[in-house]
Every structure is written in structure tokens, then in C-alpha cells.
Scaffold this motif. Structure first.
Motif, PDB file in Angstrom:
ATOM      1  N   PRO A 146       0.811  -1.228   0.000  1.00  0.00           N
ATOM      2  CA  PRO A 146       0.000   0.000   0.000  1.00  0.00           C
ATOM      3  C   PRO A 146       0.838   1.270   0.000  1.00  0.00           C
ATOM      4  CG  PRO A 146      -0.975  -1.628   1.464  1.00  0.00           C
ATOM      5  CD  PRO A 146       0.338  -2.201   1.012  1.00  0.00           C
ATOM      6  N   GLU A 147       1.975   1.242   0.729  1.00  0.00           N
ATOM      7  CA  GLU A 147       2.824   2.427   0.797  1.00  0.00           C
ATOM      8  C   GLU A 147       3.399   2.773  -0.579  1.00  0.00           C
ATOM      9  OE1 GLU A 147       2.256   0.476   4.536  1.00  0.00           O
ATOM     10  OE2 GLU A 147       3.233  -0.299   2.709  1.00  0.00           O
ATOM     11  N   VAL A 148       3.861   1.759  -1.302  1.00  0.00           N
ATOM     12  CA  VAL A 148       4.436   1.986  -2.635  1.00  0.00           C
ATOM     13  C   VAL A 148       3.357   2.480  -3.599  1.00  0.00           C
ATOM     14  CG1 VAL A 148       5.456   0.841  -4.639  1.00  0.00           C
ATOM     15  CG2 VAL A 148       6.339   0.358  -2.348  1.00  0.00           C
ATOM     16  N   VAL A 149       2.183   1.855  -3.565  1.00  0.00           N
ATOM     17  CA  VAL A 149       1.100   2.253  -4.461  1.00  0.00           C
ATOM     18  C   VAL A 149       0.704   3.703  -4.209  1.00  0.00           C
ATOM     19  CG1 VAL A 149      -1.310   1.841  -5.092  1.00  0.00           C
ATOM     20  CG2 VAL A 149       0.232  -0.095  -4.746  1.00  0.00           C
ATOM     21  N   ARG A 150       0.568   4.068  -2.945  1.00  0.00           N
ATOM     22  CA  ARG A 150       0.172   5.444  -2.618  1.00  0.00           C
ATOM     23  C   ARG A 150       1.234   6.439  -3.088  1.00  0.00           C
ATOM     24  NH1 ARG A 150      -4.113   5.916   0.861  1.00  0.00           N
ATOM     25  NH2 ARG A 150      -3.437   7.950   1.582  1.00  0.00           N
ATOM     26  N   ARG A 151       2.504   6.092  -2.869  1.00  0.00           N
ATOM     27  CA  ARG A 151       3.574   7.005  -3.285  1.00  0.00           C
ATOM     28  C   ARG A 151       3.569   7.221  -4.799  1.00  0.00           C
ATOM     29  NH1 ARG A 151       8.289   4.075  -2.656  1.00  0.00           N
ATOM     30  NH2 ARG A 151       8.529   3.956  -4.929  1.00  0.00           N
TER      31      ARG A 151
END
Length: 698
Positions: A146-151
Motif C-alpha cells: 500500500p505504501e508503494v502504491v500510494r507514493r
């Protein structure tokens, strides 16, 4: 209005959906999500493909007369390439088309795999669906947490126009492989039919001789090894050795043996090809004088000569140390894993096939989110990923990752290589499964292998010491040679589970010293044929196929093209050869079937370009130029059309001259339950197989 995100497969769509605060809807074709911090808080539809949802039409779909295979219909050059939905995924394609044509979509984010094939299939789907609006590109090599997708959604979306040349490259590759594969497969199969015009109706279940740019080149590599094995004649030879206080010493070439015949070898042996090397094995000219001073044992061609030499040395009983040579060798740490290297190592250590290794790596990436994108050809990281790499190194247990990375910077960081490959090396991204699942035993093995490789890549070099002692006994010379590991360095970590043994060589050896020679003996040996390739060694030679090419210019082209196929497709090429009956597994090795040998021999006799590993190199170099905007689709594809016409004409001429004799039917009759009802049934089967596998021949 809404945003549409197109992912390559359902699991990727699910990962992207998890990054949004709210899931408003979920069904079998899409998610509807929303997040106030993402995409201006707009409603977002996330849908997916199943890899390719479209396939190129077959010849009979352009012209019904082409349903029957005949030389009169060749070559087949569609005026314009057209696509059709893949039947089993038609419903998903219709769903995507419905979203695009609903009038509610403001922009599309393309989140298919970040490589040539992923980009191609995504754009083809959107064009087929009728999308003419703006496209943004979601492009990352990291596991989709989720962190990578949001970034990426917040800060790193790229304009699709940056990738227009990559699309042209993918299109050119796909169309060229279709042109070559369809036409040459039909031509060679028809040639086999023409070789047996009196084939009775009940034997109309014919062999289809599939030809493809990559698969035929790999078949040629395997078949050439089969020819070497078939030609090989084992030859006995004898070694003479004696035990010294420091180990075993062997008689080596010297003037005393100038009239003694030595075994000649002109083809690779098992010992010489155990590791595929850059140079060809040396030939022995039979003259000990020409090889005098070398440290390789003298291979006596006659037993009586070996026995006479041994008796003389035993009678003398001692030897004088002529020279002592100590040499330290620095063994640098290995680089990080690319997919090909991972496949080779997993095959060597665990016996995993190339396909199995890729499947396990995909699971570690997609399901567990524990490693980065695995379909990479690059063993480096970019400087912009240095902090990420340092975190990953700390994760796998490197004590001072910042200092370790600084020490290994030149070996691990290469911005140009990462830019060319579009993806960085395979690295660990987390130690526990993001899905909360236990790893399977094989997943665990592969994950530990990747961890160990990372630890090894930033450790100190290993140090080996080689001792070479040359002795003289009468007119004969003997050499004792030992290599020991003095300092393990990175070998403490890799391969995992192995403890390297260190030792120190004796220091009391000085020239002029006389030592006793005991247990003087002759040892009978026999040359062995070169071994068949395993999947691991085949993947390695596919990547380094330039070693098989003699022309210096083509060698360089093949080097630049990084071999036959890509890291993402080499396992598929091997599976295609198995599926088409050209190659069979024998234990851990791959053997060529009679049908495969017949296809290879015909391709060589006809001088088909696909049988030459250099051909795919030339193609890939031109395709890469298209991807960089330095060459055009039209020029490349027109060149392929000329090549196809030339080679089809050559096959037609060979049939007219009756210079081909290909088996047109299987040597073993198929069982009743599995035999097709006739030629049309077989052609339909072949068409389906070609559709399934043609995208793999790249």
C-alpha cells in the motif's frame, strides 16, 4: 467522472485497491474505490487483464482461402495486422470496453507490468476498447505494498507519451515474430508433406514443424550438443603420479616425453564444458615439446609408455624442487540477482526448472510482497535506490549496511544499466509475508537464496592461494598443484547452508630441496562426451549466446542484445520446445527428440536464419533502437518481410529439387483416444497451440 486503472492481472488490481481508504464495490471484473488523498479524491475503477486479452488473428481470419495450407498462399503478409479477443477472457475485455465507452472516465492509469510486453498488452487493450483520452503510466519495480502504491499514485505517475517508442518496439516484435513463425512453420510443414506424397489417409496425423526466431535458435544450441555427443568416441588415456610430502604430483609435458604420443582432443569433453566458458577448449597437438613448461598433466595415449615412465620414476625414488610458485587470487563477491542468474543458481543448487523458479519468485513478489519485481535482466540498483538498498541490506542481516554499500558501490550501482533494463536487481523488501501466509518449503529455499546473495554481494572478497611446485626426477618433470581458500570473505554467506573450509599452504617448500617420491602409479582414465544442458546451464548460455558466435561483429551485437530471449521469456521458450515435442527432459538434463533433430537439420540445410543464435541478436538490437526512438517500426517489419520471402522461396525450391526428406508423421502411432480425426483437426490444434505460444517466442 471517474479514473480507470488497468492492471495486468487480478492480484495486481487487488494490491492497488488495498492502498485506497474505501472500497465501494467489488465484483468479478473490477473494484470501485475512493481515497481523499489519492487522485483528487475521485471515484476510481480498478480493472484488470489476464495478461494478454487480445491475440493476433490467424491467416484464415484475413482470407478464408488460407485455411488450407499450401505453398501458393505463401508468404502471408496482412495489409494491416488485426486483433481478436481471446475467447476465454472475452467477458473481461467486454467489461473494460464498457467502462471506457461509458462516458464517465476522465483519464486512464495504465498499471500493467513495467516492461515491453506489459506496456504493449495494456495499450492494445485500451485501443481495442476505444479509449482516446489521456493515459498516465504507473511504473515501478517495487513490490506493490500500500505504501508503494500510494507514493506512485501521489507523486510518480508518468506521461504515457514517454513510452510511445516502447509500444512501437513491442508491436514490431510481435508482428515480426508472427510473420516469421506463421510463414516458416507452414512452409517447412508443407515441405514435410511433400517429402511423403503417398502418405496413406490413416496417417494424416502429421508432424507440424514449428519455427520461431527464439525457439529455433535454442533448439539449434541443444541439437548441436546432441551432435557433439553422437560424434564423440571415448578414448582411454593414462596419467602418471607420485605422492610427495605435500600432496600428489603428476608427470607433465617435458623434453623427455617429446617422442611419446599424447592423447589428442579436438572436441569439448565433459570436464572442459562443465562450466560454459568464453573460449573454446585448446587442442593438444600431440607434442610434449610444444607444451613443455605447462602444468597440465601429460595424457599418455599408450599404457605401455605410462608404465615405463612410472617404473623409471619409481626406480629413481626422489625428485628435486625446481621452482615454487605461490599465487593469491582475489575472488570478488557476486552481483545481485537478475532473473536469469537466479534461475541458473536455483537449478544448480536445488534442481528447480526455469519455469518453477519464476513461478516461485512471482509468488514471493505478488502474494507475499517479500521481494522486488523478479522479471528483471539487471543485476544492479540505481543510485536513486541507494537508501532502499541500504534498508534491504539491514533487513537481511548486514551489520553496517551504509558502510557495506559504500564499499560495494561500484559493483552494485549502475544507473545506465537500470535505465536500459527498466528494472533493478531482485532484492528483499520484507521478511514476513504481507498475506500472513507461511512460505512453502520451495518458496523458503528461494527466498533464503536471495537473502544470502544480498549478504554476499556486499561482503569482502574471498582469497584463494594456489601453490604450484615443479619437481624434476631424472629427465622427467612433475607438478604438484593445490588451491586452498585462505580467507572466505563472501563465501561465508553464499551458497546458503554451506560452511567454507579454509586452510594454509605449507611454507617450508624451497627450490633445491630433494623429496622422496612414493606410491608411483599409473591411472587409467577415459575422455567423456560433453554433457547435455540442464535448464540452468541452458538459461545461462541463452543469456550469453555471444560465446557461440565466431564473427566478432555479431558477437558484440549479441552481447549488447543480452542473448536469446529475455529474462522474462527464457523459461517460456524452454517450455515451448517441450510442448512442441522438440525437447524432452532426461533427469535434470534436456535431450532433443527425433522430431527436434529433424527440424534442426532441415533448418540448417535450408540455411534458415532462425537456426543461428546471432539472428535474434540482430533483431533485438534493431528493436531496442525502435524503443529508443532511433529506428522505425516500418523499416524493421519491411526488412522481416523480405527475409521471410527469401526463406520461403528457398524451401519451395528445395521441395522442387527434392532435396528435403522430413518425417511427415510421428514415428509412434498415437493412441485412438488422443489422435485427431484428420489433417484439419490437427491444423486446428496447431493453430491453438501457436496462438498460445507465439507470444513466448521473443
Amino acid at each position: 467522472m471517474a479514473v480507470l486503472i488497468l492492471a495486468e492481472k487480478p492480484s495486481v488490481a487487488q494490491d492497488i485497491a488495498k492502498a485506497f481508504a474505501r472500497t465501494l464495490k467489488r465484483d468479478r471484473t473490477h473494484y470501485v474505490v475512493r481515497d481523499p488523498d489519492l487522485l483528487n479524491g475521485e471515484e476510481t475503477i480498478i480493472t484488470w487483464g489476464y495478461g494478454h486479452l487480445l491475440e493476433l488473428k490467424m491467416p484464415e481470419e484475413y482470407d478464408p482461402r488460407l485455411k488450407e495450407w499450401s505453398f501458393q498462399g505463401l508468404p502471408i503478409f496482412p495489409a494491416r495486422f488485426e486483433y481478436r479477443p481471446i475467447p476465454k477472457t472475452r467477458q473481461q475485455l467486454q467489461a473494460i470496453r464498457g467502462f471506457v465507452q461509458s462516458g464517465k472516465i476522465s483519464r486512464v492509469i495504465l498499471a500493467t507490468d513495467a516492461d515491453r510486453e506489459g506496456h504493449l498488452l495494456g495499450i492494445l487493450i485500451l485501443r481495442y476498447a476505444g479509449w482516446k483520452g489521456p493515459i498516465l503510466r504507473f511504473w515501478t519495480s517495487e513490490a506493490l505494498t500500500p505504501e508503494v502504491v500510494r507514493r506512485v499514485l501521489q507523486r510518480e505517475l508518468r506521461n504515457n507519451d514517454e513510452f510511445r517508442h516502447l509500444y512501437a518496439e513491442g508491436l514490431a516484435r510481435q508482428h515480426a515474430d508472427w510473420l516469421y513463425g506463421i510463414n516458416l512453420t507452414r512452409a517447412l510443414t508443407l515441405a514435410a508433406d511433400a517429402s511423403h506424397p503417398q502418405t496413406p489417409p490413416q496417417r494424416s496425423c502429421r508432424n507440424v514443424y514449428s519455427i520461431g526466431r527464439c525457439q529455433t535458435a535454442v533448439l539449434a544450441i541443444l541439437a548441436q550438443r546432441e551432435e557433439q555427443i553422437a560424434r564423440f568416441v571415448p578414448q582411454p588415456y593414462w596419467l602418471v603420479s607420485a605422492r610427495t610430502p605435500w600432496g600428489e604430483a603428476y608427470v607433465v609435458p617435458c623434453p623427455a616425453l617429446k617422442n611419446i604420443p599424447e592423447l589428442r582432443t579436438s572436441s569439448p569433453t565433459a570436464e572442459e564444458t562443465e562450466e560454459e566458458t568464453e573460449t573454446d577448449p585448446p587442442e593438444h597437438d600431440g607434442s610434449a615439446r610444444n607444451r613443455s613448461g605447462t602444468s597440465a598433466p601429460f595424457r599418455f595415449a599408450r599404457e605401455e609408455d605410462a608404465r615405463a615412465t612410472a617404473q623409471t620414476i619409481a626406480r629413481l625414488g626422489s625428485a628435486r624442487v625446481v621452482s615454487v610458485n605461490r599465487r593469491k587470487q582475489i575472488v570478488p563477491p557476486p552481483r545481485l540477482f537478475s532473473l536469469s542468474e537466479l534461475q541458473s543458481e536455483a537449478n544448480k543448487l536445488y534442481g528447480f526448472s526455469a519455469r518453477k523458479t519464476l513461478d516461485l519468485a512471482q509468488s514471493l513478489y505478488e502474494t507475499h510482497k517479500m521481494i522486488s519485481y523478479p522479471r528483471t535482466s539487471c543485476p544492479y540498483m540505481a543510485s536513486s535506490n541507494a537508501n532502499k538498498l541500504a534498508r534491504s541490506l539491514k533487513m537481511v542481516g548486514v551489520p553496517d549496511p551504509g558502510q557495506a554499500l559504500k564499499r560495494a558501490w561500484s559493483r552494485l550501482i549502475n544507473d545506465k544499466a537500470v535505465a536500459e533494463a527498466s528494472h533493478h536487481a531482485i532484492v528483499v523488501e520484507r521478511l514476513q509475508s504481507a498475506a500472513g501466509k507461511e512460505l512453502s518449503p520451495d518458496e523458503r529455499k528461494l527466498f533464503e537464496l536471495i537473502k544470502a546473495r544480498m549478504r554476499a554481494a556486499v561482503d569482502e572478497p574471498a582469497v584463494q592461494e594456489t601453490l604450484e611446485v615443479r619437481l624434476r626426477c631424472g629427465d622427467y618433470e612433475l607438478v604438484l598443484k593445490r588451491t586452498v581458500l585462505v580467507s572466505p570473505g563472501w563465501k561465508r554467506h553464499y551458497p546458503p547452508g554451506r560452511v567454507p573450509q579454509t586452510a594454509q599452504l605449507k611454507a617450508d617448500i624451497r627450490p633445491g630441496r630433494t623429496v622422496s617420491l612414493e606410491n608411483v602409479r599409473t591411472e587409467r582414465k577415459q575422455t567423456e562426451p560433453p554433457p547435455r544442458y540442464t535448464e540452468g546451464t541452458l538459461v545461462s548460455i541463452m543469456k550469453n549466446a555471444w560465446r557461440l558466435v565466431k564473427d566478432p561483429r555479431l558477437r558484440e551485437i549479441l552481447k549488447e542484445a543480452r542473448g536469446i530471449g529475455t529474462d522474462a521469456t527464457r523459461d517460456q521458450i524452454i517450455e515451448t520446445l517441450k510442448t512442441r515435442g522438440y525437447v524432452v527432459s532426461r533427469g535434470k538434463t534436456l535431450a532433443v527428440s527425433p522430431k527436434g533433430m529433424a527440424c534442426y537439420e532441415a533448418a540448417c540445410r535450408l540455411k534458415l536464419s532462425a537456426a543461428d543464435p546471432a539472428t535474434t541478436a540482430v533483431w533485438e538490437k534493431e528493436l531496442a533502437a525502435i524503443g529508443r526512438g532511433q529506428a522505425s517500426y516500418d523499416r524493421f517489419v519491411n526488412g522481416i518481410k523480405k527475409l521471410v520471402k527469401t526463406e520461403v522461396d528457398r524451401i519451395v525450391q528445395a521441395v522442387r529439387n527434392q532435396t528435403l526428406n522430413l518425417p511427415s508423421a510421428p514415428t509412434a502411432a498415437p493412441t485412438r483416444s488422443r489422435a485427431p480425426r484428420g489433417r484439419r483437426s490437427l491444423r486446428r490444434q496447431t493453430t491453438r497451440r501457436f496462438r498460445k505460444a507465439s507470444s513466448n517466442d521473443r
